[in-house]
Design an enzyme around this catalytic site. Structure first.
Site, PDB file in Angstrom:
ATOM      1  CB  SER A   6     -34.949 -57.204 -13.613  1.00  0.00           C
ATOM      2  OG  SER A   6     -33.901 -58.169 -13.630  1.00  0.00           O
ATOM      3  CG  HIS A  31     -36.419 -58.195 -17.798  1.00  0.00           C
ATOM      4  ND1 HIS A  31     -36.711 -57.896 -19.112  1.00  0.00           N
ATOM      5  CD2 HIS A  31     -35.064 -58.252 -17.723  1.00  0.00           C
ATOM      6  CE1 HIS A  31     -35.595 -57.760 -19.798  1.00  0.00           C
ATOM      7  NE2 HIS A  31     -34.567 -57.976 -18.982  1.00  0.00           N
ATOM      8  CG  ASP A  33     -31.922 -59.831 -16.592  1.00  0.00           C
ATOM      9  OD1 ASP A  33     -31.978 -59.356 -17.735  1.00  0.00           O
ATOM     10  OD2 ASP A  33     -32.278 -59.204 -15.577  1.00  0.00           O
ATOM     11  CG  MET A  35     -26.845 -62.877 -17.423  1.00  0.00           C
ATOM     12  SD  MET A  35     -26.084 -61.825 -16.159  1.00  0.00           S
ATOM     13  CE  MET A  35     -27.441 -60.690 -15.819  1.00  0.00           C
ATOM     14  CG  HIS A  64     -32.277 -59.475 -21.651  1.00  0.00           C
ATOM     15  ND1 HIS A  64     -31.726 -58.462 -20.877  1.00  0.00           N
ATOM     16  CD2 HIS A  64     -31.567 -59.464 -22.810  1.00  0.00           C
ATOM     17  CE1 HIS A  64     -30.748 -57.890 -21.529  1.00  0.00           C
ATOM     18  NE2 HIS A  64     -30.624 -58.486 -22.706  1.00  0.00           N
ATOM     19  CG  MET A  66     -28.029 -60.311 -21.450  1.00  0.00           C
ATOM     20  SD  MET A  66     -27.847 -59.409 -19.899  1.00  0.00           S
ATOM     21  CE  MET A  66     -29.231 -60.111 -18.985  1.00  0.00           C
ATOM     22  CG  MET A 135     -28.889 -53.841 -22.895  1.00  0.00           C
ATOM     23  SD  MET A 135     -29.866 -54.449 -21.505  1.00  0.00           S
ATOM     24  CE  MET A 135     -28.652 -54.447 -20.178  1.00  0.00           C
ATOM     25  CG  ASP A 173     -32.499 -54.150 -18.308  1.00  0.00           C
ATOM     26  OD1 ASP A 173     -32.346 -53.685 -17.167  1.00  0.00           O
ATOM     27  OD2 ASP A 173     -32.320 -55.352 -18.582  1.00  0.00           O
TER      28      ASP A 173
END
Length: 214
Positions: A6, A31, A33, A35, A64, A66, A135, A173
């Site tokens: 990540s 990965h 992330d 957000m 990913h 979120m 998660m 994760d």
């Protein structure tokens, strides 16, 4: 074991360097992330960064999301060069339609669940997904402690994989290190996301080796 480091824990001033380091050591995925400050209490990066990363690596970009209303933004990430797009079952969207849209655009589709979400809520979507992301911390921040009760849900997914979905990738994760990675492997995971354990390690080579050889 597929390893997806990540970049949330990488040096944002040197992302190309850090990505090339981990991929040269055997990491197959990267990965990313994303957000939005609404679905989770933090804001990170968006599609323009993914587009820039696409230029510097051939590794699979494992994005990913979120975020709330991921259907509003998914095309941005498709066009930016994502290989895998995972969104949350808890987000406000039509899950089957969005999974189908991702797959129709020749991307791997993923569905993530928070630690307290019952895995039975997503079983009916397994025909539409390539990756299920479990998660083991509350999404939003790196460096949290691994939640064993969340990891135990991997067992139910392993049973479904064995019975009906042999190609399903079970990704985990949150708080992943050598010890917790082994727990997830024993439960049935075949893909691990790790941030701090890799990028803040004094010996990145050894950290990656330990996870790859679980």
């Amino acid at each position: 074991m597929i390893l997806s480091p990540s970049i949330l824990s990488a040096d944002f001033a040197n992302l190309e360097r850090d990505i090339k380091t981990v991929t040269s050591l055997g990491a197959e995925w990267i990965h990313v992330d994303v957000m939005d400050g609404h679905f989770v209490p933090n804001i990170t990066i968006g599609a323009p960064v993914v587009k820039s990363l696409r230029k510097v690596t051939n590794a699979k970009l494992d994005v990913h999301l979120m975020i709330d209303n991921p259907d509003k933004y998914v095309d941005d990430f498709i066009n930016a060069g994502s290989d895998i797009i995972t969104f949350h079952a808890e987000a406000r969207t039509n899950i089957p339609n969005l999974l189908a849209h991702i797959k129709n655009n020749k991307k791997m589709s993923g569905l993530a669940i928070k630690p307290r979400t019952d895995v039975r809520q997503i079983i009916n979507f397994l025909t539409l997904v390539d990756v299920i992301l479990v998660m083991t911390v509350e999404p939003g921040f790196s460096g949290q402690r691994f939640m064993h009760m969340a990891a135990s849900k991997i067992q139910a997914l392993k049973a479904e994989k064995a019975a009906r979905y042999p190609n399903l990738i079970i990704q985990v994760d949150g708080g992943i290190n050598e010890e917790t990675g082994r727990i997830c492997r024993d439960y049935g995971a075949n893909c691990l996301v790790a941030g701090n354990y890799i990028f803040e390690s004094k010996n990145i080579t050894e950290s990656i080796k330990k996870l790859k050889n679980l």
